[in-house]
Structures are given as C-alpha cells and as structure tokens.
Write a protein that holds these residues in place. Structure first.
Motif, mmCIF file in Angstrom:
data_model
loop_
_atom_site.group_PDB
_atom_site.id
_atom_site.type_symbol
_atom_site.label_atom_id
_atom_site.label_comp_id
_atom_site.label_asym_id
_atom_site.label_seq_id
_atom_site.Cartn_x
_atom_site.Cartn_y
_atom_site.Cartn_z
ATOM 1 N N ARG A 25 -14.237 12.675 -25.841
ATOM 2 C CA ARG A 25 -13.711 13.769 -25.017
ATOM 3 C C ARG A 25 -14.436 13.912 -23.667
ATOM 4 N NH1 ARG A 25 -10.644 17.779 -26.666
ATOM 5 N NH2 ARG A 25 -11.972 19.343 -25.642
ATOM 6 N N THR A 26 -14.728 12.780 -23.023
ATOM 7 C CA THR A 26 -15.263 12.833 -21.657
ATOM 8 C C THR A 26 -14.454 11.968 -20.706
ATOM 9 O OG1 THR A 26 -16.823 10.999 -22.016
ATOM 10 C CG2 THR A 26 -17.602 13.239 -22.499
ATOM 11 N N ASP A 27 -13.534 11.179 -21.228
ATOM 12 C CA ASP A 27 -12.692 10.306 -20.413
ATOM 13 C C ASP A 27 -11.258 10.817 -20.501
ATOM 14 O OD1 ASP A 27 -11.158 8.290 -19.288
ATOM 15 O OD2 ASP A 27 -12.446 6.685 -20.038
ATOM 16 N N ALA A 28 -10.629 11.043 -19.359
ATOM 17 C CA ALA A 28 -9.277 11.611 -19.339
ATOM 18 C C ALA A 28 -8.270 10.727 -20.057
ATOM 19 C CB ALA A 28 -8.831 11.848 -17.898
ATOM 20 N N SER A 29 -8.550 9.434 -20.162
ATOM 21 C CA SER A 29 -7.610 8.527 -20.827
ATOM 22 C C SER A 29 -7.727 8.589 -22.346
ATOM 23 C CB SER A 29 -7.847 7.091 -20.355
ATOM 24 O OG SER A 29 -9.147 6.647 -20.718
#
Length: 726
Positions: free
Chosen positions: A578-582
């Motif tokens: 839950r730190t990368d928008a993808s």
C-alpha cells in the motif's frame, strides 16, 4: 389337506393384511430423503434427526425401492374404531401411489385415472390424499375403502401456477398452505377449487421440500439447501384481527438434502411428554427474551452423555418455566436446579471488565448475551459477548466488558452451550444446555477518555532508516491508531489500544509495540487482559482470533509487543504494501489490545497516545551502519519520546540523529525533522520514494517554526495528490 390350505391362504393374502398402522398421532415429523428413500424422525423443537427406516421395501414387480415423495399423514379412525393412521405418497421412481405403515414399509395402492408423470407435493386431510404439480394440476384421492370412488383420482384443477415443493393442511381450519420457492410468498390453497391466494412474503426463499403443521396451527417449512427449519405463525389466522405478514422465523436446524419431503400428524403438539420426562431444556428468563416455545425460545435437546453446563445435567421441561417456576427458584420433585454452570465472580460494573466462570461437562461452543440496556431483549448491538467460543471441559474464564453506556439495575444474561456453532439467542439446538441468569449492573463512576474522539483514528508514520535520514517518505510503517483510557477518581484502571496496519514501505523488517509509561508489567491483571488480531477482507469485514499475551517478559516496564514483524501481518504481490499507486491492496490487519490493571495507577500514568513505537525484527539486517543485527535494541519512537529499557543508547547521535538525553531530545535531526510522527486524522501517506516535504510542502515550515506555523499542513487542500498513496 387343512394345513396345506391354511399355508396357501397365508401366502396369497395381500401384504396389506400385515401392514400395521400407527398406534397414535406422533409428535415427530417425518422426513423422506434420497433414492432409495431414507426416513428420518425430526424433533422440530430442536432440529434433531434420527433414522427411522433406511429400507422402505421394494414394490412388487419392481427391482428397487425408489424414491417416496409427496407424503402426508392420515390421522383417521373410522366411526367403528378402526385405525387408518397411515402415511400416503408417490413413489416417484416407479410412478405409483403408495401407503406406508408404522414400520415405514411401502405398499402399492392401485389407483384409477392416475395422471401421467410423477408428483412430489402431497398431504392428507379428511381421509383424502391431495397432490399437486406445477403446470400440471391439483388432484385428490379418496382413501375410504367403503366409498364408491375409493382410490379413484379426481381432478380438482388443471391450473397450477405456484412453485410449491410441499404443502400442508392446517389442523383446525382445514385449509392448505404452501410457500412458493421462487418468491417466498405464503399461499392458501382452496382444497375444493385449487384457487390460491397470496398472503404476503415470508421473507425467505429456497426449496422448501418439507412442510408440517402442529396442533396449535404453527406451520413449519424445512429448506433443502441448508436444512433450516422455519416457523410461520398461523395459529390465529382464522380469528378476527389476524393479518399478514406471516414471517418465516428460523426455528431450528435440521438435516439438509437435495431431495426432501415431509409429513407429520398435524393434530399432535410438538412436545406431548408429561412433565419431568421431556427431553428439552428451556431458558427461564422473562418471555420478552424469547424463552417459551410460543416465542421460539432458546431450547436444547437433552442427549445422553451430551454436553451441558455445570456439574448437573439439565432436566427436561415441556415448556419454559418462567418466574417463580424457574430452575433458579423452584426445586420441586420435577424440577432440578441445574443452573450451576455459570458463576459471576465480580460485579458487573459499567465500563469495566468482569470475569464469568463457565463450567462445561466437555469441550463445546459457548454463546452468551447480556441485556445491557435493559429493554427486555438480546437484540441490540454489542449484547452478544461470546460467539462460537470454544471452551474446554471444566472451568473456563470468560471476560465480559460492560459498556460504559449500560443501564444500571436488574437485567438478564443468557448462556447457550453445545456442539453446534452459529446458534442465536432463540431457536432450537440439537444438544447442550441453556442457562438464563438475573444480573445486576452497577455504576461506580467510571469514565472513558477517548483519543482521538470516539470512533476516530490518528495516523502513526515511521521511517526505519534511523539514524540515517534516507528518503523521508514516512511510509515504512504506517498505522491507524486510537486509545481509550478508563479512569475512576483520577486514577487509571485500564488502557485499550486499537490499530489498523495501513502501509509497509520498507525492505527492512520491523516490529510494532506499545509502551504504557510509568506502569510496570506486573501491574497488569492478565486474567482480564484482551489481545486480538483481525484479518480483514476487501469490505472491511474480518475474522478475529485471540492471541497469546503480548507483554514483553524481559522488560520491567509495561511493553506490549503487537507484532515481531509487521510483514507477517499482510500478504501482497507487490514489492511494498500500500505505498505504490499501481498496487491496490486493501487494509488487511487490525488489532485490539486491552490492559486492565490489578490496582489503579496514579494520575501521572494517564496519557493520550501512550507510546507506540517500532523496533528492528530480531536476526534481520537493518543497515550497513550496524556491525550486527540490532534487533530489539533498535527503536524509533515519536519525537522527543524516550526509548525503552531495551534500547541501546549507543545508536544516538550517529549519522543525522541529534538526540540528547540530557534535554529529553530524541529521534530528530538538526532541522527538527523526526523519524516518526502522529497526524491527528486519517492521513494519506506519501508514495514510495516521495519525500514528505514534496507531498506536503507546508510541513517544512511547521517543523522549522517548532510547530508555530502551518499547523494544518496535513489537510487535503495542502497536499500534492499525485505524490500520495490514493
């Protein structure tokens, strides 16, 4: 010659000569399942089923027993006293009308004018067998041997639009009722014309393959898919003022099957045993809590060597014995005081934890309810305090927390125990016991202090490169977090902490813990302590599991280890969580921690956040600046919060850290930028590799002014949306 003639007569007599009718009107319902048919006896009160016959016999000229369906019970004795109590139905495999005797053996009856095809819906009334099939018709057969049209099929109607899989006659009104499987609508069928009238939805749908009445006019339907038995109250349908809707209320859990049919003598009560010989245990709280059979009260079938509460096996009752007749107050010859499985060790005080000792005869599942608002039911939120709680043989401690908003005074609690899971505060159970207890709820002036406000969260964000400044994206470990302090007379009685793991943006492995400053580990009342993990699905629903004590045994001060490694709490296919928008992982983990104290702690121990911190996971690499794995000696706390006794102060003033123990300065660099922070809202953290100052530009002024400026830096209007995690 005479002997041979007798033998010849015996061999050639019809099997009907030997088939014995039922001697009485049985209380059990009969359930016919499968091909070849197995006949079950079902106790509708509890849902218990037992096999009565697994061989209904093979009809003459047939090679297999086949499936018997569309069965009805004929409770008929002719004016001369001849008993004709038989079951009638269709053998759907061989397209033949059959009669079953008291041993559930089938015999073909030679009907005339039989319609083509087979039939699965039938019942008996007035010594006539009525049967039905959608899109084919509604018919009856006269069962009176003296009638001119005996066993002749008469067509009542060729209009058959309702999707019935069983129906049954009301014993008092003589009207026929069935539930349409597709719509769940209850219909009344005119037995003379076949006309159907909808009486409104029952609230339930499915294949209701078995339908029964009892003598009081309650209609029971059993659903094939899950075996649930529902009761529909038609007991006053013929009286003035009785109006729909007629809701189907879950009554008991019976056997499930893909091929079901049911029959019952509708003139029998559900329980006809004399007082003292019943095999059903009822609760004895006031009837607003659903105690009596009429109220679908909590009840358990008493099974030999089955589970029960306490040292005394329960006695049976024909119905709930309420008030002065209850087990608690009346111990006459027919009523044993068997309410010995529950003991309330401490008083029920608003806002506090209380211990209930539950004594069980064997391992089983406990359900428990308390009427906290004293409104006469167990329907309200938070009133079920134990759900499918596995208890062991002997004494078990159940910690019950009284809500701070509970109503003081006399109320009731209900405990149900047995081998089944998922049972409610009402309805039947196949074994076990129910105990109802009067309780007293008192108020000793306890108050709750919420941080932040009740139901809200703060956000905790940590950088795990300390004492190196690193990328400063503040997402290596991110939690939602809140606390509740339970206070009386200015002293601390209990601390509750709750959290949700929002993000892991670190390749290092970190644990998460909470310290309660100025409180020692041995001050905790471990008998009432609560620590739970909840695994959440995408909709936020979760499965909660009790955890072992989190108290760090090697520390004198009170430190609760929530997780040794936060990576063990989640699963992701991405590099980070839950730190990368993808990567659109949902929030997967939550915890609940409750630390009650044996004795009140002084006012100085009361805090808001207390001390949540991260530490390095044991035996894991945590940076090249360390000559060995730092493990528990490495900690990061919020700015200016001192480390625990486990931390190594040798790491201070290394690299960019400017901690100074002499002035209580901790975990900040020369520009006052911290390695962790609390944000007083449900904050959105930066994406991986994005500096906090790039995502929230006003944060720099907030820090350099020593919090004098830009105190709204974290608000949505002050962030750069393209640089935060959505």
């Amino acid at each position: 010659m005479t002997i041979r003639l007798v033998i010849f007569i015996l061999l050639t007599l019809s099997p009907l000569v030997y088939s014995a009718p039922f001697e009485s009107c049985p209380t059990k319902a009969f359930l016919f399942q499968g091909n070849p048919t197995t006949v079950y006896g079902v106790n509708l009160v509890s849902g218990t089923a037992s096999i009565l016959q697994n061989d209904v016999g093979t009809l003459e000229s047939e090679s297999s027993a086949g499936n018997v369906n569309g069965v009805g019970f004929d409770d008929y004795i002719d004016p001369g006293g001849t008993n004709y109590r038989y079951l009638y139905g269709f053998n759907t495999s061989h397209y033949k009308f059959v009669r079953l005797d008291s041993d559930f053996k089938q015999t073909e009856l030679p009907v005339t004018n039989q319609p083509s095809g087979t039939f699965y819906v039938g019942d008996v009334y007035g010594h006539h067998y009525y049967f039905y099939r959608k899109a084919k018709g509604f018919y009856k057969i006269n069962l009176d041997e003296s009638a001119a049209n005996y066993l002749d099929v008469q067509t009542i109607s060729t209009t058959a639009n309702r999707n019935f899989t069983d129906f049954a006659f009301h014993p008092r009104t003589g009207k026929l009722y069935g539930v349409d499987n597709n719509s769940g609508v209850l219909y009344v069928v005119d037995k003379d014309t076949g006309h159907t009238q909808g009486l409104g939805t029952t609230g339930e749908k499915g294949t209701f393959g078995a339908g029964y009445f009892d003598v009081n006019g309650y209609f029971y339907v059993s659903r094939n898919q899950d075996g649930k038995i529902y009761r529909i109250d038609l007991s006053t349908i013929d009286l003035p003022g009785d109006t729909p809707p007629y809701a189907a209320i879950e009554f008991a859990a019976g056997p499930l099957s893909g091929q079901n049919d049911g029959a019952r003598c509708a003139n029998a009560p559900l329980i006809d045993e004399s007082e003292g010989t019943s095999t059903i245990d009822f609760g004895d709280a006031p009837d607003s809590y659903s105690s009596s059979l009429a109220m679908n009260g909590a009840r358990h079938e008493i099974v030999a060597d089955g589970p029960y509460l306490g040292a005394t096996a329960p006695d049976g009752e024909v119905d709930a014995r309420l008030g002065i007749l209850s087990d608690d107050t009346n111990n006459d010859a027919g009523n044993t005081n068997d309410e010995d499985g529950i003991a309330l060790v401490t008083g029920l005080v608003k806002g506090l934890d209380n211990i209930v000792i539950v004594t069980a005869s064997s391992e089983g599942y406990l359900q428990a309810w308390f009427d906290w608002n004293r409104d006469g039911d167990f329907d309200d939120a938070d009133e079920q305090v134990a759900s499918d709680r596995l208890v062991s043989q002997g004494a078990n401690n159940l910690v019950v927390r009284v809500p701070v908003g509970a109503d003081t005074g006399t109320s009731w609690a209900r405990f149900r125990f047995g081998s089944q899971t998922g049972i409610s505060y009402n309805g039947g159970a196949t074994d076990g016991e129910v105990e109802d207890h009067s309780i007293e709820i008192s108020d000793l002036g306890v108050s709750y202090s919420y941080y932040p406000e009740n139901g809200s969260w703060v956000t905790l964000a940590y950088e795990d490169l300390w004492p190196i400044e690193g990328d400063f994206d503040m997402n290596d470990v991110v939690f939602h977090y809140r606390t509740v302090s339970v206070i009386k007379d200015g002293e601390l009685l209990r601390v509750d902490a709750y959290g949700q793991l929002l993000a892991i943006g670190a390749s290092y492995h970190n644990g998460f813990a909470i310290r309660i400053p100025d409180v020692q580990a041995d001050d905790v009342d471990t008998s009432k302590m609560r620590f739970r993990y909840t695994t959440l699905d995408e909709d936020g629903n979760g499965v909660t599991v009790e955890q072992a004590s989190p108290i760090e045994s090697s520390s004198d001060e009170l430190i609760a280890i929530i997780a040794q490694d936060v990576w063990d709490l989640v699963s992701t296919s991405c590099e980070f969580y839950r730190t990368d928008a993808s990567c659109s992982d949902h929030i997967q983990f939550a915890f609940e921690l409750s630390l009650p104290f044996s004795d009140p702690q002084p006012n100085g121990a009361i805090n808001t956040l207390y001390d949540p911190f991260i530490f390095a996971t044991a035996s894991r690499f945590h940076g090249s600046i360390f000559t060995s794995h730092p493990g528990r000696e490495w900690e990061v706390h919020l700015a200016d919060v001192s480390p625990t006794e486990q931390a190594s102060t040798s790491f201070f003033n290394q690299q960019e850290d400017t901690s100074d123990l002499s002035i209580d300065r901790f975990y900040k660099n020369k520009n006052n930028l911290p390695w962790s922070m609390e944000v007083a809202t449900q904050w959105k953290h930066p994406r991986s590799g994005v500096d906090l100052l790039k995502a929230y530009p006003d944060f720099e002024g907030y820090v350099t002014s020593n919090k004098a400026l830009n105190d709204d830096w974290y608000q949505s209007e002050n962030r750069i949306d393209g640089k935060i995690f959505p």
